[in-house]
Write a protein that holds these residues in place. Sequence first.
Motif, mmCIF file in Angstrom:
data_model
loop_
_atom_site.group_PDB
_atom_site.id
_atom_site.type_symbol
_atom_site.label_atom_id
_atom_site.label_comp_id
_atom_site.label_asym_id
_atom_site.label_seq_id
_atom_site.Cartn_x
_atom_site.Cartn_y
_atom_site.Cartn_z
ATOM 1 N N PHE A 103 0.834 -1.197 0.000
ATOM 2 C CA PHE A 103 0.000 0.000 0.000
ATOM 3 C C PHE A 103 0.876 1.257 0.000
ATOM 4 O O PHE A 103 0.657 2.180 -0.782
ATOM 5 C CB PHE A 103 -0.915 -0.032 1.236
ATOM 6 N N ILE A 104 1.887 1.296 0.848
ATOM 7 C CA ILE A 104 2.795 2.439 0.930
ATOM 8 C C ILE A 104 3.581 2.590 -0.375
ATOM 9 O O ILE A 104 3.735 3.692 -0.896
ATOM 10 C CB ILE A 104 3.752 2.305 2.130
ATOM 11 N N LEU A 105 4.082 1.487 -0.910
ATOM 12 C CA LEU A 105 4.836 1.538 -2.170
ATOM 13 C C LEU A 105 4.004 2.150 -3.297
ATOM 14 O O LEU A 105 4.508 2.940 -4.093
ATOM 15 C CB LEU A 105 5.300 0.138 -2.574
ATOM 16 N N ALA A 106 2.743 1.794 -3.352
ATOM 17 C CA ALA A 106 1.875 2.252 -4.434
ATOM 18 C C ALA A 106 1.446 3.707 -4.286
ATOM 19 O O ALA A 106 1.007 4.325 -5.253
ATOM 20 C CB ALA A 106 0.635 1.367 -4.522
ATOM 21 N N ARG A 107 1.602 4.279 -3.090
ATOM 22 C CA ARG A 107 1.089 5.627 -2.839
ATOM 23 C C ARG A 107 2.151 6.635 -2.422
ATOM 24 O O ARG A 107 1.832 7.679 -1.873
ATOM 25 C CB ARG A 107 0.014 5.556 -1.764
ATOM 26 N N SER A 108 3.397 6.336 -2.683
ATOM 27 C CA SER A 108 4.488 7.213 -2.258
ATOM 28 C C SER A 108 5.437 7.481 -3.424
ATOM 29 O O SER A 108 6.450 6.796 -3.578
ATOM 30 C CB SER A 108 5.244 6.567 -1.093
ATOM 31 N N PRO A 109 5.151 8.490 -4.234
ATOM 32 C CA PRO A 109 5.941 8.732 -5.444
ATOM 33 C C PRO A 109 7.378 9.187 -5.197
ATOM 34 O O PRO A 109 8.210 9.064 -6.084
ATOM 35 C CB PRO A 109 5.150 9.811 -6.180
ATOM 36 N N LYS A 110 7.696 9.662 -4.008
ATOM 37 C CA LYS A 110 9.065 10.119 -3.724
ATOM 38 C C LYS A 110 9.821 9.156 -2.817
ATOM 39 O O LYS A 110 10.920 9.467 -2.352
ATOM 40 C CB LYS A 110 9.029 11.503 -3.099
ATOM 41 N N LEU A 111 9.256 8.000 -2.581
ATOM 42 C CA LEU A 111 9.881 7.022 -1.693
ATOM 43 C C LEU A 111 11.217 6.573 -2.259
ATOM 44 O O LEU A 111 11.311 6.188 -3.419
ATOM 45 C CB LEU A 111 8.945 5.825 -1.518
ATOM 46 N N LYS A 112 12.248 6.651 -1.429
ATOM 47 C CA LYS A 112 13.585 6.259 -1.851
ATOM 48 C C LYS A 112 14.072 5.005 -1.138
ATOM 49 O O LYS A 112 14.768 4.189 -1.712
ATOM 50 C CB LYS A 112 14.569 7.395 -1.584
ATOM 51 N N THR A 142 7.532 -10.716 -3.332
ATOM 52 C CA THR A 142 6.208 -10.099 -3.421
ATOM 53 C C THR A 142 6.330 -8.583 -3.435
ATOM 54 O O THR A 142 5.700 -7.899 -4.241
ATOM 55 C CB THR A 142 5.319 -10.543 -2.242
ATOM 56 N N LEU A 143 7.160 -8.035 -2.563
ATOM 57 C CA LEU A 143 7.320 -6.583 -2.487
ATOM 58 C C LEU A 143 8.035 -6.019 -3.712
ATOM 59 O O LEU A 143 7.686 -4.945 -4.200
ATOM 60 C CB LEU A 143 8.067 -6.198 -1.210
ATOM 61 N N LEU A 144 9.015 -6.737 -4.208
ATOM 62 C CA LEU A 144 9.755 -6.256 -5.375
ATOM 63 C C LEU A 144 8.890 -6.263 -6.640
ATOM 64 O O LEU A 144 9.141 -5.506 -7.569
ATOM 65 C CB LEU A 144 11.024 -7.077 -5.584
ATOM 66 N N ARG A 145 7.873 -7.118 -6.671
ATOM 67 C CA ARG A 145 6.973 -7.198 -7.824
ATOM 68 C C ARG A 145 5.741 -6.306 -7.676
ATOM 69 O O ARG A 145 4.965 -6.172 -8.621
ATOM 70 C CB ARG A 145 6.515 -8.639 -8.023
ATOM 71 N N ALA A 146 5.566 -5.710 -6.512
ATOM 72 C CA ALA A 146 4.381 -4.897 -6.239
ATOM 73 C C ALA A 146 4.435 -3.583 -7.022
ATOM 74 O O ALA A 146 5.521 -3.054 -7.273
ATOM 75 C CB ALA A 146 4.295 -4.603 -4.744
ATOM 76 N N PRO A 147 3.283 -3.067 -7.419
ATOM 77 C CA PRO A 147 3.257 -1.762 -8.080
ATOM 78 C C PRO A 147 3.874 -0.699 -7.173
ATOM 79 O O PRO A 147 3.623 -0.681 -5.972
ATOM 80 C CB PRO A 147 1.762 -1.490 -8.284
ATOM 81 N N CYS A 148 4.675 0.156 -7.776
ATOM 82 C CA CYS A 148 5.405 1.149 -7.001
ATOM 83 C C CYS A 148 5.302 2.513 -7.679
ATOM 84 O O CYS A 148 5.587 2.634 -8.862
ATOM 85 C CB CYS A 148 6.862 0.705 -6.889
ATOM 86 N N ALA A 149 4.909 3.527 -6.916
ATOM 87 C CA ALA A 149 4.757 4.869 -7.469
ATOM 88 C C ALA A 149 6.095 5.559 -7.678
ATOM 89 O O ALA A 149 6.199 6.488 -8.452
ATOM 90 C CB ALA A 149 3.884 5.709 -6.542
ATOM 91 N N GLU A 162 10.075 5.394 -8.874
ATOM 92 C CA GLU A 162 10.975 4.609 -9.733
ATOM 93 C C GLU A 162 12.263 4.235 -9.010
ATOM 94 O O GLU A 162 12.901 3.268 -9.362
ATOM 95 C CB GLU A 162 11.292 5.395 -11.002
ATOM 96 N N GLY A 163 12.685 5.017 -8.040
ATOM 97 C CA GLY A 163 13.995 4.818 -7.444
ATOM 98 C C GLY A 163 14.007 4.191 -6.063
ATOM 99 O O GLY A 163 14.998 4.287 -5.356
ATOM 100 N N VAL A 164 12.923 3.535 -5.666
ATOM 101 C CA VAL A 164 12.887 2.984 -4.318
ATOM 102 C C VAL A 164 13.820 1.766 -4.188
ATOM 103 O O VAL A 164 13.916 0.944 -5.090
ATOM 104 C CB VAL A 164 11.438 2.612 -3.899
ATOM 105 N N ILE A 165 14.497 1.695 -3.053
ATOM 106 C CA ILE A 165 15.367 0.577 -2.725
ATOM 107 C C ILE A 165 14.823 -0.075 -1.472
ATOM 108 O O ILE A 165 14.541 0.613 -0.473
ATOM 109 C CB ILE A 165 16.815 1.020 -2.493
ATOM 110 N N ILE A 166 14.644 -1.393 -1.513
ATOM 111 C CA ILE A 166 14.128 -2.130 -0.368
ATOM 112 C C ILE A 166 15.270 -2.877 0.296
ATOM 113 O O ILE A 166 15.934 -3.707 -0.342
ATOM 114 C CB ILE A 166 13.012 -3.105 -0.781
ATOM 115 N N TYR A 167 15.509 -2.556 1.553
ATOM 116 C CA TYR A 167 16.531 -3.224 2.346
ATOM 117 C C TYR A 167 15.844 -4.188 3.297
ATOM 118 O O TYR A 167 14.751 -3.919 3.781
ATOM 119 C CB TYR A 167 17.334 -2.220 3.194
ATOM 120 N N HIS A 168 16.505 -5.297 3.562
ATOM 121 C CA HIS A 168 15.957 -6.267 4.515
ATOM 122 C C HIS A 168 17.051 -6.668 5.482
ATOM 123 O O HIS A 168 18.170 -6.978 5.073
ATOM 124 C CB HIS A 168 15.432 -7.496 3.787
ATOM 125 N N ARG A 169 16.717 -6.606 6.737
ATOM 126 C CA ARG A 169 17.666 -7.050 7.775
ATOM 127 C C ARG A 169 17.046 -8.106 8.630
ATOM 128 O O ARG A 169 15.890 -8.139 8.859
ATOM 129 C CB ARG A 169 18.080 -5.885 8.671
#
Length: 174
Positions: free
Chosen positions: A129-138, A158-165, A167-174
């Motif tokens: 939900f956040i990925l799809a609605r945050s156009p400036k998410l980095k 699942t998250l990497l394939r989700a629609p994303c508003a 273009e430059g978001v990076i997902i880190y996992h720890r």
Amino acid sequence: MEYIWEPGDTCTISELLKCLPVIEDLTMSGDVSEWLVLDSVPQELPISLIHLKYLCLSQRCLVERYGSSLLLCLLKCSPNLERMYLEMENDLEFSAVKDEEYSDVWLERLNDLQIYFCTDSLETEFVKFILARSPKLKKVTILTHLVDWKRKSKMLKTLLRAPCASEGVIIYHR
């Protein structure tokens, strides 16, 4: 400002936020559902938190029954959020994010999300939900308590394939 310390003391989310109209950083911790009356969380708060830039909900603040309602209500009235830190230690119900009542929620300025959760299904819906609605998410940093590597891998795919508003978001996992 009135401080609420005793378990018998209560206020509504609307009463609390009316005291904070120009707040820029909001941190809530502990089980606020014990004293914050959320029985009637309004879909729209009577106040818009247009100055709120940082939201931190930690240490069991987002608990089962009302945690997702509190979070979604805060997001709906905080259009200028830039950063969020969320701890979700219990299963929260985020099926509501697919409903039309949240289709108008846009986090135009959000650029950093840090989220900690123990499960991988319901909270994954919230991150989508956040990925799809945050156009400036980095940057999205996900901290999980998942031990099973296969489940972690499936969640990340699942998250990497989700629609994303953004273009430059990076997902880190720890």
